[in-house]
Design an enzyme around this catalytic site. Structure first.
Site, PDB file in Angstrom:
ATOM      1  N   LYS A 224       0.905  -1.121  -0.078  1.00 38.57           N
ATOM      2  CA  LYS A 224      -0.150   0.072  -0.042  1.00 38.57           C
ATOM      3  C   LYS A 224       0.863   1.322   0.186  1.00 38.57           C
ATOM      4  CE  LYS A 224      -3.704  -2.535   2.198  1.00 38.57           C
ATOM      5  NZ  LYS A 224      -4.592  -2.714   3.417  1.00 38.57           N
TER       6      LYS A 224
ATOM      7  N   GLN B 287      -4.860  -1.859   9.693  1.00 39.07           N
ATOM      8  CA  GLN B 287      -4.684  -2.916   9.064  1.00 39.07           C
ATOM      9  C   GLN B 287      -5.450  -4.050   9.738  1.00 39.07           C
ATOM     10  OE1 GLN B 287      -3.476  -3.493   5.736  1.00 39.07           O
ATOM     11  NE2 GLN B 287      -4.040  -5.518   6.093  1.00 39.07           N
TER      12      GLN B 287
ATOM     13  N   ASP C 206     -11.109   2.818   4.165  1.00 38.51           N
ATOM     14  CA  ASP C 206     -11.462   1.372   3.926  1.00 38.51           C
ATOM     15  C   ASP C 206     -13.031   1.268   3.789  1.00 38.51           C
ATOM     16  OD1 ASP C 206      -9.371  -0.335   3.756  1.00 38.51           O
ATOM     17  OD2 ASP C 206      -9.109  -0.748   5.964  1.00 38.51           O
TER      18      ASP C 206
END
Ligand SMILES: NC(=O)c1ccc[n+]([C@@H]2O[C@H](COP(=O)([O-])OP(=O)(O)OC[C@H]3O[C@@H](n4cnc5c(N)ncnc54)[C@H](OP(=O)(O)O)[C@@H]3O)[C@@H](O)[C@H]2O)c1
Length: 295
Positions: free
Chosen positions: A52, A96, A119
């Site tokens: 990422k 994460q 997200d």
């Protein structure tokens, strides 16, 4: 034989689009900035976080990773999130997953400011998606699946889409996205899961079949309608002593068999995976643009 949908190439197109938008923002003095929070030492998470960061760098998005040991307490993590929420220079926050078991994942996701939730897991963004409002953040993997369909001229409108998998990360938000009354939506959606009976008889009816299961090569040729478009979200490791790492990656779809009957199919790797990262970049861009609009 099926047309192979090249997720890498389509993801590259999206990255270029994001890159040029980032340049425009920078000319206006805005530097898009994503912070990734990593707790613990899960090797797969470490790889994803590195990927990422690298992808951000390539398109000119500033990215930083805050790394913490497994011993970080929930209260400490909440403080970190509050600080990031309050920091005007940070547009996107990504925690994460998975988090260590002593931390309540839902509580953490709910604490991220919905405006920085790239997200798309915050209940406000989930609610916006469910109620058809397009100003929220859509999770990157389902958004990537939709882009694959649209950019290969397979719009879901009017089609019967069967999604195998009902997770909050992939299956469910994808179904909501495809149901929206707008371009890229208007599909007839059927969800299947581990309690579904006669799975094959349902998947056989799909014009577009999406597998998001997590079981290697479970979707076989005889479960697929000839001419269907098949999107394979699954990523599974299977032992393979001929490979340097001792394993290879396969999807949830038996690629060789299904590509004999499908009209189009995504490979694993090189299908949905690269799209997920590209759409995360696009969400970060969206977060930075919104910030500009507020000024
Ligand atoms: N390429 C990418 O960027 C990306 C991103 C995210 C995930 N993935 C991959 O996509 C796959 C799915 O991920 P996920 O997070 O959605 O997984 P998940 O949370 O484990 O959900 C799996 C879903 O599949 C269903 N299922 C399990 N066994 C089944 C069976 N035998 N028949 C029918 N349905 C069955 C489950 O049903 P129940 O709800 O009844 O348990 C569940 O809804 C995994 O391989 C993951 O690694 C890839």
């Amino acid at each position: 034989m099926a047309y192979i949908i090249d997720g890498k190439k389509i993801a590259q197109e999206i990255r270029q689009e994001v890159g040029s938008e980032v340049q425009k923002l920078k000319r206006r003095g805005i530097q898009p900035h994503l912070t990734v929070v990593l707790v613990g030492e899960n090797p797969a998470s470490q790889v994803y976080v590195r990927m990422k960061g690298k992808a951000c760098e390539e398109v000119g998005i500033l990215s930083g990773t805050l790394t913490f040991p497994d011993s970080l307490t929930q209260a400490e993590l909440l403080d970190v999130i509050h600080d990031l929420n309050d920091n005007p220079e940070i547009h996107g926050i990504l925690v994460q997953l998975p988090l260590p078991p002593h931390i309540d994942e839902n509580l953490i996701l709910e604490t991220i400011s919905p405006d920085k939730d790239v997200d798309g897991f915050h209940p406000i963004n989930v609610g916006k998606l469910a109620s058809g409002q397009s100003d929220g953040f859509v999770p990157a993997t389902p958004a990537g699946v939709l882009e694959l369909l649209m950019r290969t001229n397979n719009p879901p409108e009017g089609k019967h889409v069967v999604i195998v998998g009902r997770s909050n990360i992939v299956g469910k938000p994808l179904g909501l996205l495809l149901l929206r009354k707008q371009k890229g939506g208007n599909a007839t959606v059927t969800f299947c899961h581990s309690r579904t009976r006669n799975l094959g008889s349902i998947t056989q009816k799909a014009d577009i079949l999406v597998a998001a299961i997590g079981h290697a090569e479970m979707i076989r040729k005889e479960m697929v309608k000839p001419g269907a478009v098949v999107i394979d979200v699954g990523v599974n490791r299977v032992e393979d002593s001929t490979r340097p790492k001792g394993y290879r990656l396969v999807g949830d779809v038996h690629f060789e068999g299904v590509s004999e009957v499908a009209k189009a199919i995504t490979p694993v790797p090189g299908g949905v995976g690269p799209m997920t990262i590209a759409l995360l970049l696009r969400n970060t861009l969206k977060a930075s643009k919104r910030d500009q609009e507020k000024e």
